[in-house]
Each structure stands twice: as structure tokens, then as C-alpha cells.
Design a protein around this motif. Structure first.
Motif, PDB file in Angstrom:
ATOM      1  N   VAL A 105      67.454 -25.985 -32.388  1.00 53.03           N
ATOM      2  CA  VAL A 105      66.037 -26.057 -32.723  1.00 53.03           C
ATOM      3  C   VAL A 105      65.230 -26.958 -31.811  1.00 53.03           C
ATOM      4  N   PHE A 106      65.656 -28.219 -31.749  1.00 54.98           N
ATOM      5  CA  PHE A 106      64.869 -29.147 -30.943  1.00 54.98           C
ATOM      6  C   PHE A 106      65.617 -29.407 -29.652  1.00 54.98           C
ATOM      7  N   ALA A 112      66.858 -31.470 -38.710  1.00 53.66           N
ATOM      8  CA  ALA A 112      65.698 -30.617 -38.948  1.00 53.66           C
ATOM      9  C   ALA A 112      65.686 -30.147 -40.395  1.00 53.66           C
ATOM     10  N   GLN A 113      64.483 -29.758 -40.832  1.00 53.13           N
ATOM     11  CA  GLN A 113      64.316 -29.276 -42.203  1.00 53.13           C
ATOM     12  C   GLN A 113      63.380 -28.080 -42.143  1.00 53.13           C
ATOM     13  N   TYR A 152      68.485 -27.888 -44.552  1.00 54.85           N
ATOM     14  CA  TYR A 152      68.587 -29.077 -43.708  1.00 54.85           C
ATOM     15  C   TYR A 152      69.659 -28.801 -42.658  1.00 54.85           C
ATOM     16  N   GLU A 153      69.242 -28.883 -41.406  1.00 53.77           N
ATOM     17  CA  GLU A 153      70.213 -28.641 -40.340  1.00 53.77           C
ATOM     18  C   GLU A 153      70.825 -29.969 -39.917  1.00 53.77           C
ATOM     19  N   ILE A 183      60.570 -21.850 -40.272  1.00 56.35           N
ATOM     20  CA  ILE A 183      59.297 -22.480 -40.620  1.00 56.35           C
ATOM     21  C   ILE A 183      59.510 -23.956 -40.930  1.00 56.35           C
ATOM     22  N   VAL A 184      59.123 -24.769 -39.957  1.00 57.21           N
ATOM     23  CA  VAL A 184      59.358 -26.216 -40.098  1.00 57.21           C
ATOM     24  C   VAL A 184      58.332 -26.827 -41.054  1.00 57.21           C
TER      25      VAL A 184
END
Ligand code: UDP
Ligand code: MN
Length: 615
Positions: free
Chosen positions: A82-83, A490-491, A530-531, A614-615
Motif C-alpha cells: 500500500v504505502f 494501514a487501515q 488492518y494491514e 478505501i483508506v
């Protein structure tokens, strides 16, 4: 024969790099795969099952997807975390992720049948180079150690029953690649009457065609089980040292020198490498911590932490470490010493118990068992053993009884008390083993417990004694897997692209085993994922998303990757790929309550496979 202890596997991870670096390295790694060994298509696949060897396909098509693929291997490459820059990913792991991709129904079939027969992912094993690089997991100090040129040479003995062709060849190649030729007398392969058609011929042909003259392939007349199969091999060996290995291992750099040099120092040193982990689902190779072998009163082998103070100084991490028992599968022993000490108990059947038998015998009769931390061999740990004994005997119990009655004196009662079902079980004739014990003038079991394994708790211990034994063993200091905290990176919600439907649990967020369904998107905990930094997807910080054969479920996080390890690129229209399954999250229809399933990532209807994060 290597027992698996879950805690032993926990939290063992690679240092991570940024995605950018990993992508670069990934391409490098992929390129280097053009040096794959040419492997002939084995009969067992091309003729019998009419399955084309996917390994050959893959190597030929490294540059890009082939037309025969329903799916593109490029796909997974695009599944970025993701990031991108805040969170790393190991290039080596990413490469394996790609290799697991199930592209079509043919792949699926290979994989399913492979799991049934071998209990690991043969799709990945088929596609991996026989000469693949693995991480050098040794302590840095090991590289500085200079071993003598003149070490005793070794015969490597590998027995196998229904081993997978490529996996066995990778075992052999790793040995040929990483063992100095002058130290390798021969590799003795004992086919323990495998019933996979053509396996024996295919192997024989392969060794001849590739002039692998050091490999000697044998087949006893009947299925012997691993104990007698190893004996069969050992009796044909000519090297000074015998090295026993399982048929699904990969030896690491410099693996044999520490073993041989320690035996050269003293003939009665029986030595083992550290057994690194090759994951059954992904074939990822990772380092194991320094632990030693123990057992419990059910006579099950277990790994345990080292006695306090064993690793005080830097050098202690590369010194031999005494071990009360051995796991069994991987060890080296002087050939003459092996014979003098009574080889193995040939009365034992198929699998189990022989590791404790040889451990007790070596210690009680004057030898020692040590782990050499600079010697590393990876082993494929499986969650089940995919075979039985031909007559249905519980061979672990039968063999353990033999161990108890020959070696354990009165302490055998502790075992018999635990195994009430063992009271009237026949354990065969043990007279020659009792005779051996007498001839070797061995110590008794009480001596062994007091001198070699004083840390073992006895069923008769009171609280104080238990505490004392417990406190003699290192607790969590060197064992990172106990101290693992889950790190969320991430969430988000997961929405089916082009709809307003999100993935949510079919039941309560706390219900283990619950399936997943589509429901109108709503900010609620049963849609909040939650990743973690290990690429797990944890719903409401409670249960992990786990891939199944047909559909995913929520399950307790086991922290071992594989079926709980996911990849997606974030943003809009991303597939969500599972590493162990090699398939992607999908649905069969765009509707409320549609069940979330596992689909081929290259499904012709991508609208059922693409998700908005969708963050
Ligand atoms: N093996 C064998 N004959 C048998 C059972 C096992 O030759 O009847 C071989 C097997 O192929 C492997 C080794 O013995 O190379 C150890 O078995 P396994 O890996 O199943 O044991 P684990 O590592 O799970 O303890
Ligand atoms: Mn094994």
C-alpha cells in the motif's frame, strides 16, 4: 525426520528493504533465472498425467507471459504494498510470491495433487531453479573461520519415499553446488519403494544424462521405512563420515566444513547443522534461531531454548552447542563410529523414535551430540506427513516403546504412565539392542538425565524443583518470536470496484472460521481491515483473513505467512493476491450477500476481481 515445533517458526522474518529497491532486485533475480538447469520433463507428468512440466514453460517465458497462460505472471509484480516507501518488502519473498501464481486449471491440478502427495507446494518447487540462491543465514563470524583443507570426506545418505522429483533434485543440486568436491565422496540415494510411477527411472536417467557420477541410486527390495532405508544406504557408503539428510532440503554455503572438522577433532562427536526453514507453502527460505533438542515424557522430540549463559560472548554464537537430543533428519557421524555404536535399531519401522534412540545411545555410551551454528541446512517443514505405514501400525508408538524398554530403565514408567494405550502393545524383540547396551558398557538413564539433561522436568518434581529447572533455561532473551508485537501499517475498507459493496464478515467479527460476504459499505468495525507489516489483513484487529481452497475465512492469526499473507497495490482496481493459494480474492456476482471466493487472478471477468482500497 525433523519434528516441527510451531514456536520455533514464529516471527522469523527477513530484514526488509523499500519497495523500490525490492522491485529492482526482483528484476535482477528474475533475470538471473535464465541460468536455470535444464530439467527433462519427467515421465510421471508428461506421459502419465499428460501434464506439461510447468517448470520448462516458466523458464522459457521469463521475459513475458506466454500465450498459453490464462494469466500473466506480470500481474503479481504489479501488486505493490500500500504505502510503497514507508513499508518494505523482501525481494526474495516477492520473487517467490510470483512463482506461486496459479494461472490456469492445469496449475491448480498440479498444485492440488502435489499437496495430497507431498504436503507442500509443488507448483512453486517446479518453477524454482534447481540451483536457486538462498540467503546465507550464518552469523557473520562464521565467514572468518578457516577450516583445514584436509578434512575427512563424506558420504551423504538420503532416503526417500515418494519425494517430489524437482524437490529431490534441488536437494542434490544444492549439495553438489555447495560442497567442495574433495570432501564429497558420494551421494547415496535410497528409494524406499516409492510408488510414484517412473520416479526411479526419471531420476536414474537424469543423473546419467547430466553425468552426475557421484550420485548413486539404490532401491531396496521392499519398503523399509526411513530407519532401515538409511541403514541400507550407510552399509553401501565408502566415505569416512556419514551425513544423513532428508530428501527435501537445501544445504547452505559452507555447510559441511564445520561438521567434518568437528568430527575430525574427535571421532565420537556427532554433529548437526542448524535446521533452517523452507516454508511448505511458498518455499521461502528463512533462518532458524539457536535452539537445542530436548524431549518430553510422551517421547516426542521438541526444540527448546539454550541453558542460561550458553551465549554470553559473541564467539559463543559460532561454537558447538551441546544438545541432549537430535531432531533426527540431519546429522553427521564418523562411519566407523556409527558402526561401532550399533548403527540404528533395525527393528524400528517406517518413522519415529529413532532420533531419541540414537541420542540416548550416543550420550549414554560415551559420545556427544552437538549443534554447529555455522552449518545451516534448510528443510521443508510440512504440517502433516503424507504417508502411512503399509500395515497401519502406529510406528511412532512401536518405536518409542523400543526406546523406552532398551534405554530408559525405570524412567520408562513416566512414558508408560502418559501412554496408557501402550501397556499391551507389542514392541518386538529387543534382545540384541539390550546386548549392545551391555557390550558398549553404557551409563544408565539416570546418569543421562543428571549429566546431559538436568533441565528436563520430571513428572515427580515439586514446584520448587520445577522452578529450578525452568530457571536454568534461557527464557525469551534470544528468541524474538515470542516478543512479536503486531505492527499495523494501514487501515482501510475493501470495496468491489464499480460498486458500493464492501467485504465484511458473514458472522460476528470474533467468529473463527466465518466466511466473508459483500455488504453495502459502511464505516463499521466488521468492514475495517488492518494491514500488518507482515502483509496480514486483520479484521477489527482480531482475526486474520486466511485463504482457503475455494473461499477465504477469518481465522486466528498464526504469524507464519503463507495463507495469511496478501498482496495488493492499493488505490483503485487492485487484485488482492494470496501467496500460498496463488489465487486472488473475488466474487461470482456483484450483489449484496455475494460470497467472497478465491479465483484465478487471470479470470476473464476482471470486474469480479478488482478492489478499491478505501483508506
Ligand atoms: N522416508 C522414507 N521411508 C519412509 C518414510 C520416510 O525413506 O517410509 C524418508 C522421507 O522421504 C524423508 C525422510 O525419510 O526423506 C524423513 O521423513 P519425513 O520428511 O516425512 O519426516 P519429517 O521431516 O516430517 O519428520
Ligand atoms: Mn522431512
Amino acid at each position: 525426520m525433523v519434528s516441527l515445533n510451531k514456536s520455533f517458526l514464529y516471527g522469523i522474518c527477513f530484514a526488509s528493504l523499500t519497495w523500490v529497491v525490492s522491485l529492482y532486485l526482483f528484476f535482477q533475480l528474475t533475470k538471473s533465472k535464465s541460468t536455470f538447469t535444464k530439467v527433462p520433463t519427467p515421465h510421471s507428468w508428461s506421459v502419465k498425467n499428460n501434464i506439461v512440466d510447468p517448470f520448462l514453460k516458466y523458464t522459457k517465458n521469463n521475459a513475458g507471459p506466454s500465450q498459453t497462460y490464462v494469466n500473466s505472471p506480470e500481474l503479481v509484480k504489479k501488486l505493490q504494498p500500500v504505502f510503497g516507501s514507508s513499508k518494505g518488502s523482501d525481494p526474495y519473498e516477492e520473487e517467490l510470491a510470483n512463482l506461486g501464481l496459479v494461472r490456469d486449471n492445469n496449475d491448480l491440478k498440479i498444485k492440488d495433487e502435489g499437496y495430497k502427495m507431498h504436503a507442500y507446494n509443488v507448483l512453486i518447487s517446479n518453477r524454482l531453479s534447481l540451483n536457486r540462491d538462498i540467503p546465507d543465514t550464518r552469523n557473520k563470524l562464521c565467514r572468518k573461520i578457516k577450516y583445514e583443507q584436509k578434512l575427512p570426506n563424506a558420504s551423504i545418505i538420503i532416503c526417500f519415499y515418494n519425494e517430489h522429483f524437482h524437490t529431490l533434485l534441488r536437494t542434490i543440486h544444492s549439495i553438489l553446488n555447495r560442497t567442495p568436491a574433495h570432501l564429497l565422496e558420494e551421494i547415496i540415494l535410497v528409494n524406499d519403494q516409492s510408488d510414484i510411477p517412473y520416479l526411479h527411472q526419471d531420476l536414474d536417467e537424469y543423473f546419467k544424462k547430466n553425468s552426475l557420477t557421484k550420485v548413486r541410486l539404490f532401491k531396496p527390495e521392499k519398503r523399509e521405512g526411513l530407519i532401515r532405508a538409511r541403514l541400507f544406504g550407510a552399509r553401501r557408503a565408502q566415505g569416512k563420515v556419514l551425513v544423513f539428510l532428508d530428501s527435501h532440503v537445501e544445504v547452505n554455503v559452507g555447510w559441511i566444513e564445520p561438521l567434518l572438522s568437528r568430527i575430525k577433532e574427535k571421532q565420537s562427536n556427532v554433529v548437526m547443522p542448524i535446521i533452517d526453514i523452507i516454508k511448505a507453502d511458498t518455499f521461502a527460505y528463512s533462518s532458524s534461531p539457536l535452539v537445542r533438542g530436548g524431549f518430553n515424557w510422551g517421547l516426542h522430540f521438541k526444540w527448546e531454548n539454550l541453558p542460561k549463559g550458553t551465549l554470553k560472548r559473541k564467539e559463543d554464537f559460532v561454537k558447538p552447542i551441546k544438545s541432549p537430543t537430535m531432531a533426527g533428519g540431519l546429522f553427521a557421524i564418523d562411519r566407523g563410529y556409527f558402526i561401532d555404536m550399533g548403527e540404528y535399531d533395525a527393528g524400528m519401522n517406517i518413522w519415529g523414535g529413532e532420533n531419541l534412540e540414537i541420542s540416548f545411545r550416543i550420550w549414554m555410551c560415551g559420545g556427544s551430540i552437538e549443534i554447529m551454528p555455522c552449518s545451516r541446512v534448510g528443510h521443508v517443514f510440512r504440517s502433516r506427513r503424507p504417508y502411512n505405514s503399509p500395515d497401519g501400525q502406529d510406528t511412532m508408538l512401536f518405536n518409542s516403546l523400543r526406546v523406552a524398554y532398551v534405554w530408559m530403565d525405570d524412567y520408562k514408567e513416566h512414558f508408560l504412565n502418559q501412554r496408557k494405550d501402550a501397556k499391551n502393545v507389542d514392541y518386538g524383540d529387543i534382545s540384541s539392542r539390550l546386548q549392545l547396551r551391555k557390550e558398549l558398557k553404557c551409563h544408565d538413564f539416570d546418569w543421562y538425565l543428571k549429566n546431559v539433561y538436568p533441565e528436563l522436568p520430571l513428572p515427580t518434581d515439586d514446584e520448587e524443583q520445577l522452578k529450578k529447572r525452568w530457571s536454568a533455561i534461557e527464557q525469551d532473551k534470544y528468541q524474538p518470536w515470542h516478543s512479536r508485537r503486531r505492527n499495523y501499517v494501514a487501515q482501510y475498507q475493501i470495496k468491489l470496484a464499480g460498486t458500493d459493496l464492501c467485504i465484511q464478515t458473514a458472522k460476528d467479527v470474533r467468529t473463527k472460521g466465518s466466511g466473508l460476504v459483500l455488504r453495502p459499505c459502511k464505516k463499521s468495525k466488521n468492514q475495517t481491515w488492518y494491514e500488518t507489516d507482515k502483509n496480514e489483513l486483520v479484521l477489527a484487529q482480531l482475526l486474520c483473513l486466511q485463504a482457503g481452497k475455494t473461499s477465504p475465512i477469518l481465522y486466528k492469526c498464526h504469524e507464519m505467512g503463507g495463507d495469511q499473507e496478501w498482496r495488493h497495490k492499493g488505490g483503485q482496481k487492485s487484485p488482492i493476491y494470496n501467496l500460498a493459494a496463488g489465487t486472488c480474492l473475488g466474487v461470482n456476482k456483484k450483489a449484496v450477500n455475494a460470497t467472497v471466493v478465491m479465483k484465478l487472478c487471470g479470470d476473464p471477468e476482471p470486474s469480479f476481481l478488482n478492489w478499491d482500497i478505501i483508506v
